[in-house]
Write a protein that holds these residues in place. Structure first.
Motif, PDB file in Angstrom:
ATOM      1  N   GLU A  24       7.918  -0.956   3.351  1.00  0.00           N
ATOM      2  CA  GLU A  24       7.486   0.439   3.393  1.00  0.00           C
ATOM      3  C   GLU A  24       5.984   0.559   3.614  1.00  0.00           C
ATOM      4  N   ILE A  25       5.218  -0.317   2.976  1.00  0.00           N
ATOM      5  CA  ILE A  25       3.762  -0.268   3.139  1.00  0.00           C
ATOM      6  C   ILE A  25       3.363  -0.639   4.560  1.00  0.00           C
ATOM      7  N   LYS A  27       5.018  -0.222   7.177  1.00  0.00           N
ATOM      8  CA  LYS A  27       5.398   0.878   8.073  1.00  0.00           C
ATOM      9  C   LYS A  27       4.474   2.087   7.926  1.00  0.00           C
ATOM     10  N   SER A  28       3.878   2.240   6.745  1.00  0.00           N
ATOM     11  CA  SER A  28       3.127   3.471   6.463  1.00  0.00           C
ATOM     12  C   SER A  28       1.633   3.381   6.745  1.00  0.00           C
ATOM     13  N   THR A  51       3.915  -0.408  13.373  1.00  0.00           N
ATOM     14  CA  THR A  51       2.482  -0.276  13.075  1.00  0.00           C
ATOM     15  C   THR A  51       1.648  -1.212  13.962  1.00  0.00           C
ATOM     16  N   ASN A  77      -5.465   3.715   5.667  1.00  0.00           N
ATOM     17  CA  ASN A  77      -4.953   2.583   4.896  1.00  0.00           C
ATOM     18  C   ASN A  77      -4.720   1.407   5.832  1.00  0.00           C
TER      19      ASN A  77
END
Length: 281
Positions: A24-25, A27-28, A51, A77
């Protein structure tokens, strides 16, 4: 307010050893700094991560830092990954993490696979105290000097080694640590030809010599610590040290214990330190 730098662990072999949080990280975030973008692209394809990737490795990390820090400060981020396992553990990333800390940017660890810990958990050697030594020097003369410095350490020692040097490395270990020193050999952890064995250094040298397949892949060596002199009972040593520590400093007590028992001062000092810490806790 600046964004966050995520230090994300990735699989060391088996692609399914990826945490939900890590996926998830990755991807975000706005950008992923990777040791090798070609290697990481395979992982991203497997998990449908779109990403953007940018290379951040030993040869360009210093030049990339300012650019990455500015993007973090602008509110983006960023995630940091290595080819396999946990970044910074014998992998690039230390300079970037240090720069982020110096710029008051929050660094967030995202735990996962680590070859050193995976090997330690499976070889059956003491894990209550251990020291990660990474890669030994490639030249035999320098490697022998480093091993000489470590031969009296009582904690378990963890090493990484390249496949083309593994036979020379364990042979040098046998000469310095002794033929009977226990060692765990972990090769290709989580991969198809995973090999995890525990034996003596003499047996490991023979094992590697007789099977050329053992000189391939990613290798972790877990070496048992140097035991306290067998001629000195551990309980007797502890009782002696505890009595001496009532009146003397750790340094003085360990020196006197070494003189009285014949064990190495370094071993007596380490045990005295442990006993003192146990009393304080």
């Amino acid at each position: 307010m600046s964004a966050q730098l995520f230090v994300v662990a990735t699989p060391i072999g088996h692609l399914d050893d990826m945490t939900f949080r890590a996926i998830e990280i990755l991807k975000s975030v706005a950008l992923v700094a990777a040791e090798d973008t070609r290697q990481s692209a395979q992982l991203f394809k497997y998990y449908n991560i779109a990403t953007p990737l940018t290379a951040c490795h030993d040869h360009n990390e210093s030049n990339k830092i300012d650019q990455l820090i500015q993007r973090l400060k602008s509110g983006e981020n960023i995630a940091l990954i290595s080819d396999a396992g946990t970044p910074l553990i014998s992998d690039p990333g230390f300079k970037l993490v240090r720069a982020a800390q110096e710029n008051q940017i929050r660094v967030v660890p995202v735990p996962g696979a680590c070859a050193a810990i995976a090997a330690l958990s499976a070889v059956g050697l003491p894990s209550d105290r251990f020291s990660f030594e990474g890669f030994l020097p490639s030249k035999s003369s320098q490697r022998l000097l480093q091993l000489e410095k470590l031969k009296d350490e009582t904690q378990t020692l963890i090493f990484y080694e390249a496949p083309h040097r593994i036979l020379d490395c364990v042979t040098d270990m046998m000469h310095i640590f002794g033929e009977d020193r226990p060692v765990g050999f972990a090769r290709e952890i989580t991969k198809t030809f995973e090999t995890i064995k525990k034996m003596t250094l003499k047996e490991l040298v023979s094992f590697i010599q007789n099977d050329h397949h053992q000189q391939k892949g990613e290798i972790v060596l877990i070496v048992g610590g140097n035991p306290v002199n067998k001629d000195v009972d551990q309980d007797q040593l502890d009782q002696l040290l505890l009595r001496l520590l009532q009146d003397l400093s750790v340094k003085a007590a360990s020196q006197l214990a070494a003189d009285l028992t014949g064990i190495k001062k370094k071993i007596a000092y380490q045990r005295a330190l442990e006993l003192t810490q146990n009393q304080e806790s």
